[in-house]
Scaffold this motif. Structure first.
Motif, mmCIF file in Angstrom:
data_model
loop_
_atom_site.group_PDB
_atom_site.id
_atom_site.type_symbol
_atom_site.label_atom_id
_atom_site.label_comp_id
_atom_site.label_asym_id
_atom_site.label_seq_id
_atom_site.Cartn_x
_atom_site.Cartn_y
_atom_site.Cartn_z
ATOM 1 N N ALA A 9 0.702 -0.561 -0.215
ATOM 2 C CA ALA A 9 -0.021 0.241 -0.097
ATOM 3 C C ALA A 9 1.187 0.938 -0.083
ATOM 4 O O ALA A 9 0.620 2.330 -0.602
ATOM 5 C CB ALA A 9 -1.065 -0.308 0.812
ATOM 6 N N ALA A 10 2.015 1.051 0.188
ATOM 7 C CA ALA A 10 3.152 2.206 0.683
ATOM 8 C C ALA A 10 3.675 2.175 -0.762
ATOM 9 O O ALA A 10 3.500 3.171 -1.491
ATOM 10 C CB ALA A 10 4.219 1.729 1.722
ATOM 11 N N ALA A 11 3.731 1.888 -1.664
ATOM 12 C CA ALA A 11 4.472 1.503 -2.389
ATOM 13 C C ALA A 11 2.987 2.680 -4.033
ATOM 14 O O ALA A 11 3.836 3.472 -4.393
ATOM 15 C CB ALA A 11 4.611 0.890 -4.279
ATOM 16 N N ALA A 12 1.517 2.529 -3.314
ATOM 17 C CA ALA A 12 1.144 2.672 -4.129
ATOM 18 C C ALA A 12 1.059 4.937 -3.614
ATOM 19 O O ALA A 12 0.373 5.192 -4.719
ATOM 20 C CB ALA A 12 -0.421 2.489 -3.664
ATOM 21 N N ALA A 13 1.381 4.589 -2.433
ATOM 22 C CA ALA A 13 1.692 5.641 -2.422
ATOM 23 C C ALA A 13 2.511 6.795 -3.530
ATOM 24 O O ALA A 13 2.164 7.702 -3.511
ATOM 25 C CB ALA A 13 2.159 6.650 -0.950
ATOM 26 N N ALA A 14 2.597 6.131 -4.240
ATOM 27 C CA ALA A 14 3.973 6.977 -5.307
ATOM 28 C C ALA A 14 2.948 7.661 -6.328
ATOM 29 O O ALA A 14 3.428 8.785 -6.611
ATOM 30 C CB ALA A 14 4.427 5.756 -6.362
ATOM 31 N N ALA A 15 1.651 7.563 -5.733
ATOM 32 C CA ALA A 15 1.019 8.609 -6.804
ATOM 33 C C ALA A 15 0.645 9.598 -6.478
ATOM 34 O O ALA A 15 0.555 10.442 -7.177
ATOM 35 C CB ALA A 15 -1.096 7.244 -6.655
ATOM 36 N N LEU A 16 0.761 9.740 -5.080
ATOM 37 C CA LEU A 16 0.703 10.888 -4.445
ATOM 38 C C LEU A 16 2.047 12.195 -5.002
ATOM 39 O O LEU A 16 1.491 13.456 -5.246
ATOM 40 C CB LEU A 16 1.577 10.822 -3.022
ATOM 41 C CG LEU A 16 0.236 10.178 -1.797
ATOM 42 C CD1 LEU A 16 1.284 10.085 -0.744
ATOM 43 C CD2 LEU A 16 -1.008 11.220 -0.983
ATOM 44 N N LYS A 70 10.126 -4.888 -15.686
ATOM 45 C CA LYS A 70 10.914 -5.026 -14.971
ATOM 46 C C LYS A 70 10.859 -5.813 -14.063
ATOM 47 O O LYS A 70 9.971 -6.354 -14.032
ATOM 48 C CB LYS A 70 11.008 -3.376 -14.659
ATOM 49 C CG LYS A 70 11.624 -2.276 -14.670
ATOM 50 C CD LYS A 70 13.445 -2.310 -15.774
ATOM 51 C CE LYS A 70 13.299 -1.327 -16.610
ATOM 52 N NZ LYS A 70 13.534 -0.468 -15.728
ATOM 53 N N GLU A 71 11.414 -6.759 -13.242
ATOM 54 C CA GLU A 71 10.892 -6.980 -11.911
ATOM 55 C C GLU A 71 11.807 -6.684 -10.434
ATOM 56 O O GLU A 71 12.113 -7.864 -9.504
ATOM 57 C CB GLU A 71 11.223 -8.848 -12.696
ATOM 58 C CG GLU A 71 13.203 -9.035 -12.435
ATOM 59 C CD GLU A 71 13.685 -10.565 -13.029
ATOM 60 O OE1 GLU A 71 14.904 -10.921 -12.763
ATOM 61 O OE2 GLU A 71 12.532 -11.301 -13.144
ATOM 62 N N ASP A 72 12.035 -5.603 -10.628
ATOM 63 C CA ASP A 72 12.956 -5.618 -9.629
ATOM 64 C C ASP A 72 12.252 -3.952 -8.945
ATOM 65 O O ASP A 72 12.765 -2.737 -7.806
ATOM 66 C CB ASP A 72 14.081 -5.109 -9.186
ATOM 67 C CG ASP A 72 15.245 -4.021 -10.100
ATOM 68 O OD1 ASP A 72 14.316 -3.733 -11.178
ATOM 69 O OD2 ASP A 72 16.048 -3.309 -10.270
ATOM 70 N N GLN A 73 11.402 -3.396 -9.307
ATOM 71 C CA GLN A 73 10.533 -2.246 -8.852
ATOM 72 C C GLN A 73 9.171 -2.808 -8.521
ATOM 73 O O GLN A 73 8.705 -2.545 -8.929
ATOM 74 C CB GLN A 73 10.089 -1.508 -9.880
ATOM 75 C CG GLN A 73 11.472 -1.254 -10.894
ATOM 76 C CD GLN A 73 11.487 -0.393 -12.154
ATOM 77 O OE1 GLN A 73 10.239 -0.064 -12.779
ATOM 78 N NE2 GLN A 73 12.102 0.135 -12.604
ATOM 79 N N PRO A 74 9.438 -2.434 -6.821
ATOM 80 C CA PRO A 74 7.432 -2.773 -5.934
ATOM 81 C C PRO A 74 6.786 -2.003 -6.442
ATOM 82 O O PRO A 74 7.089 -0.929 -6.580
ATOM 83 C CB PRO A 74 8.423 -1.964 -4.796
ATOM 84 C CG PRO A 74 9.535 -2.481 -4.572
ATOM 85 C CD PRO A 74 10.197 -2.507 -5.925
ATOM 86 N N LEU A 227 9.808 5.690 -4.459
ATOM 87 C CA LEU A 227 8.664 5.905 -3.430
ATOM 88 C C LEU A 227 8.327 3.944 -3.231
ATOM 89 O O LEU A 227 7.857 3.438 -1.881
ATOM 90 C CB LEU A 227 7.646 6.506 -3.725
ATOM 91 C CG LEU A 227 7.243 7.803 -3.558
ATOM 92 C CD1 LEU A 227 6.114 8.555 -4.072
ATOM 93 C CD2 LEU A 227 7.407 8.304 -2.236
ATOM 94 N N GLY A 228 8.300 3.039 -4.034
ATOM 95 C CA GLY A 228 8.484 1.646 -4.198
ATOM 96 C C GLY A 228 9.690 1.187 -3.301
ATOM 97 O O GLY A 228 9.465 0.513 -2.009
ATOM 98 N N TYR A 229 10.644 1.661 -3.248
ATOM 99 C CA TYR A 229 12.194 0.957 -2.333
ATOM 100 C C TYR A 229 12.214 1.437 -1.164
ATOM 101 O O TYR A 229 11.969 1.370 -0.235
ATOM 102 C CB TYR A 229 13.015 1.661 -3.653
ATOM 103 C CG TYR A 229 13.230 1.004 -4.592
ATOM 104 C CD1 TYR A 229 13.644 -0.495 -4.547
ATOM 105 C CD2 TYR A 229 13.390 1.716 -5.571
ATOM 106 C CE1 TYR A 229 13.845 -1.109 -5.634
ATOM 107 C CE2 TYR A 229 14.179 1.105 -7.002
ATOM 108 C CZ TYR A 229 14.080 -0.472 -7.008
ATOM 109 O OH TYR A 229 14.375 -1.388 -8.199
ATOM 110 N N ALA A 230 11.382 3.165 -1.537
ATOM 111 C CA ALA A 230 11.616 4.411 -0.334
ATOM 112 C C ALA A 230 10.310 2.369 1.130
ATOM 113 O O ALA A 230 10.543 2.937 2.422
ATOM 114 C CB ALA A 230 11.142 4.810 0.264
ATOM 115 N N ALA A 231 9.286 2.028 0.617
ATOM 116 C CA ALA A 231 8.419 2.021 0.851
ATOM 117 C C ALA A 231 9.499 0.345 1.659
ATOM 118 O O ALA A 231 8.142 0.172 2.948
ATOM 119 C CB ALA A 231 7.147 1.428 0.260
#
Length: 298
Positions: A9-16, A70-74, A227-231
């Motif tokens: 759900a945190a990666a979803a915050a990327a849309a912010l 890609k396969e390394d991008q949450p 943001l996916g990595y930060a999550a």
């Protein structure tokens, strides 16, 4: 030619980022988004005919379609090392495009292709299309074509949690700035930030590892990715600043296959409800609204 990781759900915050809230810190991993099935949003088309597309003809004859990802991008394109499951917004877009062409999920051959090798993989016929944070640029369009865009983001910065020196792109002078070889972000650094020290790796996850090991000062690519990595590691990493570019993600297809490109653009244009459902099940889980961009069907 021939040859769905938990969605944070945190990666979803990327849309912010796209809603003017890029400075907000991503929440911790977990709390929803465990690879929701989106197959009910679309059907696998039957008896598809696509006159004038050599790419489609070859895939149909082979009984499978090969899609670079890609396969390394949450949250976007991720492959779980244990289960092998691929998940994320880009993966679901790829499945949707395949279904529109008449290929079920078990007829998709996913190939992980580094950023620097994407154009050549399409030119060589190693893949039929590429769906993976692939920014549309005029230079790339000299070698390949693009359907889309299907989402828009912007370049950002990822630093260690305790880093107070780098707050925006104005603080990059003398800093080791890491991104993927062949990506538009690293080219932007080379072209517009001459006092920065660019460092390149094949994939962004290697840049993140180098950041954590103290070998580079900052990682740069699209904020949706960062943001996916930060999550994944909110106690160690953070995204700073605001986006300082515009990146339009497209679906890479072989140069000159206009029939395939037009077909995919039509699928995107007529499938706004499907696009929204895929977004809501992946990056949109944080409750942030995002509109599908209009395609550029050149």
């Amino acid at each position: 030619m021939r040859k769905g990781m938990t969605l944070f759900a945190a990666a979803a915050a990327a849309a912010l980022v796209l809603s003017g809230c890029a400075g907000e810190e991503p929440p911790a991993p977990g709390g929803g988004g465990d690879g929701e099935d989106t197959s009910s949003l679309y059907e696998v088309n039957e008896n598809v005919e696509l006159e004038g597309s050599p790419t489609f003809d070859a895939a149909k004859e082979a009984g499978e379609i090969t899609i670079g990802v890609k396969e390394d991008q949450p949250g976007l394109g991720y492959r779980d090392a244990v289960s092998g499951e691929r998940t994320g917004f880009d993966i679901e877009i790829a499945k949707w495009m395949a279904a529109s062409l008449g290929f079920s999920e078990d007829q998709i051959s996913f190939e992980a292709i580094p950023s620097a090798n994407r154009e050549q993989a399409l030119v060589n016929g190693d893949i039929d299309m590429y769906v993976g944070t692939y920014s549309i640029t005029d230079k790339r369009k000299e070698m390949i074509d693009f359907a889309g865009p299907y989402v828009i983001t912007g370049q950002g910065l990822l630093v260690l949690k305790d880093n107070d020196e780098i707050k925006t792109e104005d603080d990059l002078a003398g800093k080791k700035v890491c991104s993927a070889t062949g990506s538009t972000p690293i080219q932007n650094i080379r072209d517009n930030f001459p006092e920065a020290d660019p460092v390149e790796f094949d994939v962004y996850s290697q840049c993140v590892d180098a950041l954590k090991d103290g070998k580079v000062d900052v990682v740069t690519t699209d904020q949706l990715i960062l943001l996916g990595y930060a999550a994944q590691e909110p106690d160690a990493l953070k995204v700073v600043g605001e986006p300082f570019s515009t990146e339009k993600y497209g679906i890479g297809v072989p140069k000159g296959d206009d029939a395939l490109r037009h077909y995919l653009n039509k699928t995107l244009t007529e499938g706004s409800d499907t696009w929204q459902g895929i977004y809501d099940a992946t990056l949109g889980e944080a409750g942030v609204k995002l509109e599908q961009p209009k395609v550029d069907d050149y």
